[in-house]
Design an enzyme around this catalytic site. Structure first.
Site, PDB file in Angstrom:
ATOM      1  N   ILE A   1       0.888  -1.166   0.000  1.00  0.00           N
ATOM      2  CA  ILE A   1       0.000   0.000   0.000  1.00  0.00           C
ATOM      3  C   ILE A   1       0.925   1.215   0.000  1.00  0.00           C
ATOM      4  O   ILE A   1       1.841   1.316   0.815  1.00  0.00           O
ATOM      5  CB  ILE A   1      -0.952  -0.010   1.210  1.00  0.00           C
ATOM      6  N   SER A   2       0.724   2.109  -0.954  1.00  0.00           N
ATOM      7  CA  SER A   2       1.620   3.262  -1.102  1.00  0.00           C
ATOM      8  C   SER A   2       1.549   4.170   0.119  1.00  0.00           C
ATOM      9  O   SER A   2       0.546   4.199   0.837  1.00  0.00           O
ATOM     10  CB  SER A   2       1.237   4.078  -2.339  1.00  0.00           C
TER      11      SER A   2
END
EC number: 2.1.1.77
Length: 215
Positions: A61-62
Protein backbone atom coordinates in the site's frame (compact mmCIF):
# COMPACT_ATOMS: atom_id res chain seq x y z
CA UNK A 1 -11.47 -1.24 14.20
CA UNK A 2 -12.32 2.31 15.12
CA UNK A 3 -10.89 5.17 13.09
CA UNK A 4 -8.03 7.42 14.14
CA UNK A 5 -8.42 9.91 16.98
CA UNK A 6 -8.46 13.65 16.30
CA UNK A 7 -4.79 14.17 17.11
CA UNK A 8 -3.66 11.32 14.84
CA UNK A 9 -5.80 12.70 12.01
CA UNK A 10 -4.42 16.22 12.53
CA UNK A 11 -0.83 14.95 12.44
CA UNK A 12 -1.65 12.92 9.32
CA UNK A 13 -3.03 15.95 7.47
CA UNK A 14 -0.08 18.08 8.59
CA UNK A 15 2.34 15.47 7.21
CA UNK A 16 0.46 15.43 3.89
CA UNK A 17 0.58 19.23 3.60
CA UNK A 18 4.28 19.34 4.46
CA UNK A 19 4.96 16.91 1.60
CA UNK A 20 3.07 18.96 -0.99
CA UNK A 21 -0.52 17.71 -0.78
CA UNK A 22 -2.18 21.10 -0.46
CA UNK A 23 -5.49 20.98 -2.39
CA UNK A 24 -8.52 21.11 -0.10
CA UNK A 25 -10.70 18.49 -1.84
CA UNK A 26 -7.83 15.96 -1.89
CA UNK A 27 -7.07 16.51 1.80
CA UNK A 28 -10.77 16.18 2.65
CA UNK A 29 -11.01 12.92 0.70
CA UNK A 30 -7.96 11.50 2.46
CA UNK A 31 -9.29 12.59 5.84
CA UNK A 32 -12.56 10.79 5.08
CA UNK A 33 -10.91 7.45 4.17
CA UNK A 34 -9.53 5.40 7.07
CA UNK A 35 -6.29 3.85 5.78
CA UNK A 36 -6.42 1.35 8.65
CA UNK A 37 -9.33 -0.46 6.98
CA UNK A 38 -7.03 -1.45 4.11
CA UNK A 39 -4.33 -3.05 6.27
CA UNK A 40 -4.19 -6.35 8.14
CA UNK A 41 -2.72 -7.42 11.44
CA UNK A 42 0.11 -5.46 13.02
CA UNK A 43 0.39 -3.14 10.02
CA UNK A 44 -3.02 -1.58 10.73
CA UNK A 45 -1.42 0.06 13.78
CA UNK A 46 0.91 1.95 11.43
CA UNK A 47 -1.86 3.13 9.09
CA UNK A 48 -1.25 6.81 9.73
CA UNK A 49 2.51 6.77 9.26
CA UNK A 50 3.70 8.18 5.93
CA UNK A 51 5.29 4.92 4.81
CA UNK A 52 4.45 2.17 2.31
CA UNK A 53 3.39 -1.06 4.02
CA UNK A 54 3.12 -4.71 2.91
CA UNK A 55 -0.21 -6.21 1.84
CA UNK A 56 -1.09 -9.63 0.41
CA UNK A 57 0.29 -11.08 -2.85
CA UNK A 58 3.70 -9.47 -2.37
CA UNK A 59 2.29 -6.01 -3.01
CA UNK A 60 2.37 -2.78 -1.00
CA UNK A 61 0.00 0.00 0.00
CA UNK A 62 1.62 3.26 -1.10
CA UNK A 63 2.61 5.88 1.44
CA UNK A 64 -0.21 8.40 1.95
CA UNK A 65 1.75 11.39 0.65
CA UNK A 66 2.33 9.60 -2.69
CA UNK A 67 -1.38 8.71 -2.89
CA UNK A 68 -2.20 12.36 -2.21
CA UNK A 69 0.29 13.72 -4.75
CA UNK A 70 -0.90 11.31 -7.46
CA UNK A 71 -4.53 12.18 -6.73
CA UNK A 72 -3.73 15.89 -6.81
CA UNK A 73 -1.86 15.51 -10.13
CA UNK A 74 -4.89 13.75 -11.61
CA UNK A 75 -7.06 16.86 -11.10
CA UNK A 76 -10.26 14.84 -10.64
CA UNK A 77 -13.62 16.56 -11.10
CA UNK A 78 -16.93 15.46 -9.62
CA UNK A 79 -18.25 14.39 -13.05
CA UNK A 80 -15.19 12.34 -14.02
CA UNK A 81 -14.95 8.61 -14.70
CA UNK A 82 -11.59 7.31 -13.52
CA UNK A 83 -9.73 4.10 -14.38
CA UNK A 84 -7.23 2.81 -11.83
CA UNK A 85 -4.76 0.13 -12.93
CA UNK A 86 -3.55 -1.74 -9.85
CA UNK A 87 -6.23 -1.96 -7.15
CA UNK A 88 -3.81 -3.23 -4.52
CA UNK A 89 -5.31 -2.62 -1.09
CA UNK A 90 -8.10 -0.46 -2.55
CA UNK A 91 -6.99 2.65 -0.64
CA UNK A 92 -6.25 4.78 -3.70
CA UNK A 93 -9.57 3.83 -5.30
CA UNK A 94 -11.45 4.76 -2.12
CA UNK A 95 -9.82 8.21 -2.09
CA UNK A 96 -10.68 8.71 -5.77
CA UNK A 97 -14.27 7.61 -5.12
CA UNK A 98 -14.70 10.61 -2.81
CA UNK A 99 -13.80 12.93 -5.72
CA UNK A 100 -15.07 11.30 -8.93
CA UNK A 101 -18.44 10.25 -10.29
CA UNK A 102 -17.29 6.66 -10.90
CA UNK A 103 -14.08 4.69 -10.39
CA UNK A 104 -13.19 1.52 -12.27
CA UNK A 105 -10.28 -0.39 -10.75
CA UNK A 106 -8.58 -3.52 -12.06
CA UNK A 107 -5.92 -5.80 -10.57
CA UNK A 108 -4.26 -9.04 -11.69
CA UNK A 109 -4.60 -10.55 -8.20
CA UNK A 110 -8.06 -11.90 -7.47
CA UNK A 111 -7.45 -11.99 -3.72
CA UNK A 112 -6.67 -8.27 -3.62
CA UNK A 113 -9.80 -7.39 -5.60
CA UNK A 114 -12.01 -9.51 -3.35
CA UNK A 115 -10.57 -8.02 -0.16
CA UNK A 116 -10.82 -4.47 -1.53
CA UNK A 117 -14.46 -5.05 -2.51
CA UNK A 118 -15.28 -6.03 1.07
CA UNK A 119 -13.82 -2.76 2.36
CA UNK A 120 -15.63 -0.70 -0.31
CA UNK A 121 -18.93 -2.32 0.76
CA UNK A 122 -18.18 -1.69 4.43
CA UNK A 123 -17.53 1.98 3.61
CA UNK A 124 -20.66 2.27 1.45
CA UNK A 125 -18.67 3.25 -1.64
CA UNK A 126 -21.16 2.26 -4.33
CA UNK A 127 -19.42 4.20 -7.14
CA UNK A 128 -16.45 1.80 -7.42
CA UNK A 129 -16.43 -1.12 -9.87
CA UNK A 130 -13.54 -3.52 -9.16
CA UNK A 131 -12.51 -6.28 -11.55
CA UNK A 132 -9.83 -8.96 -11.86
CA UNK A 133 -7.90 -8.58 -15.09
CA UNK A 134 -4.74 -7.58 -16.91
CA UNK A 135 -4.68 -3.87 -16.22
CA UNK A 136 -2.02 -3.17 -18.85
CA UNK A 137 -4.82 -3.46 -21.41
CA UNK A 138 -7.17 -1.18 -19.46
CA UNK A 139 -10.94 -1.66 -19.69
CA UNK A 140 -11.91 -1.20 -23.35
CA UNK A 141 -15.58 -1.95 -22.58
CA UNK A 142 -15.84 1.10 -20.30
CA UNK A 143 -13.57 3.48 -22.26
CA UNK A 144 -12.99 6.30 -22.82
CA UNK A 145 -12.00 7.63 -19.39
CA UNK A 146 -11.59 11.21 -18.15
CA UNK A 147 -8.71 10.19 -15.89
CA UNK A 148 -6.40 7.16 -15.67
CA UNK A 149 -4.07 6.39 -12.78
CA UNK A 150 -1.52 3.57 -12.84
CA UNK A 151 -0.11 2.37 -9.52
CA UNK A 152 2.67 0.20 -10.97
CA UNK A 153 5.69 1.24 -13.00
CA UNK A 154 5.85 0.77 -16.78
CA UNK A 155 8.82 1.36 -19.09
CA UNK A 156 6.61 3.79 -21.03
CA UNK A 157 3.00 4.97 -20.66
CA UNK A 158 1.07 1.92 -21.97
CA UNK A 159 -0.38 2.44 -25.44
CA UNK A 160 -3.71 0.69 -24.74
CA UNK A 161 -4.28 3.01 -21.78
CA UNK A 162 -3.44 6.15 -23.74
CA UNK A 163 -5.93 5.01 -26.39
CA UNK A 164 -8.65 4.77 -23.71
CA UNK A 165 -8.04 8.32 -22.42
CA UNK A 166 -10.44 11.03 -23.60
CA UNK A 167 -9.13 14.09 -25.39
CA UNK A 168 -8.70 16.59 -22.56
CA UNK A 169 -8.03 13.72 -20.16
CA UNK A 170 -5.10 13.15 -17.81
CA UNK A 171 -3.11 10.03 -16.98
CA UNK A 172 -0.70 9.76 -14.04
CA UNK A 173 1.79 6.89 -14.27
CA UNK A 174 5.20 5.97 -12.84
CA UNK A 175 7.71 5.15 -15.58
CA UNK A 176 11.18 3.67 -15.34
CA UNK A 177 13.28 0.73 -16.48
CA UNK A 178 14.31 -0.41 -12.99
CA UNK A 179 13.00 -0.64 -9.44
CA UNK A 180 15.50 1.99 -8.35
CA UNK A 181 14.93 4.77 -10.88
CA UNK A 182 11.34 5.72 -11.64
CA UNK A 183 9.65 9.02 -12.37
CA UNK A 184 6.02 9.91 -11.82
CA UNK A 185 4.69 11.58 -14.95
CA UNK A 186 1.45 13.26 -15.94
CA UNK A 187 0.22 12.85 -19.51
CA UNK A 188 -2.37 15.22 -20.94
CA UNK A 189 -4.18 14.18 -24.11
CA UNK A 190 -4.88 17.19 -26.32
CA UNK A 191 -6.30 17.70 -29.79
CA UNK A 192 -2.71 17.98 -31.02
CA UNK A 193 -1.21 15.00 -29.22
CA UNK A 194 0.25 14.16 -25.83
CA UNK A 195 1.91 16.52 -23.35
CA UNK A 196 4.17 15.13 -20.63
CA UNK A 197 5.12 16.58 -17.22
CA UNK A 198 7.70 14.97 -14.94
CA UNK A 199 6.46 15.26 -11.34
CA UNK A 200 8.82 13.53 -8.92
CA UNK A 201 10.94 10.40 -8.34
CA UNK A 202 8.95 7.42 -7.01
CA UNK A 203 9.29 3.71 -6.41
CA UNK A 204 6.54 1.29 -7.42
CA UNK A 205 6.25 -2.42 -8.15
CA UNK A 206 6.48 -3.17 -11.91
CA UNK A 207 3.40 -3.30 -14.15
CA UNK A 208 3.13 -6.95 -15.17
CA UNK A 209 1.04 -8.54 -17.90
CA UNK A 210 -1.21 -11.51 -17.26
CA UNK A 211 -3.07 -12.59 -14.12
CA UNK A 212 -1.69 -13.42 -10.69
CA UNK A 213 -1.58 -17.09 -9.65
CA UNK A 214 -4.22 -16.61 -6.96
CA UNK A 215 -7.04 -15.47 -9.24
Amino acid sequence: MSGPDAQTKMQFLFALRSRGVTEGPVLEAMEAVDRGLFLRGIFSERAYEDVPLPIACGQTISQPSVVGLMTQALQVNARDTVLEVGTGSGYQAAVLAKLARRVYTVDRHGRLVREARQVFQKMGLSNITSLVGDGSFGMPDQAPFDRIIVTAAAEDPPGPLLAQLKVGGIMVVPVGQSDAVQTLIRVRKTENGLEYDELRPVRFVPLLEGLGKDT
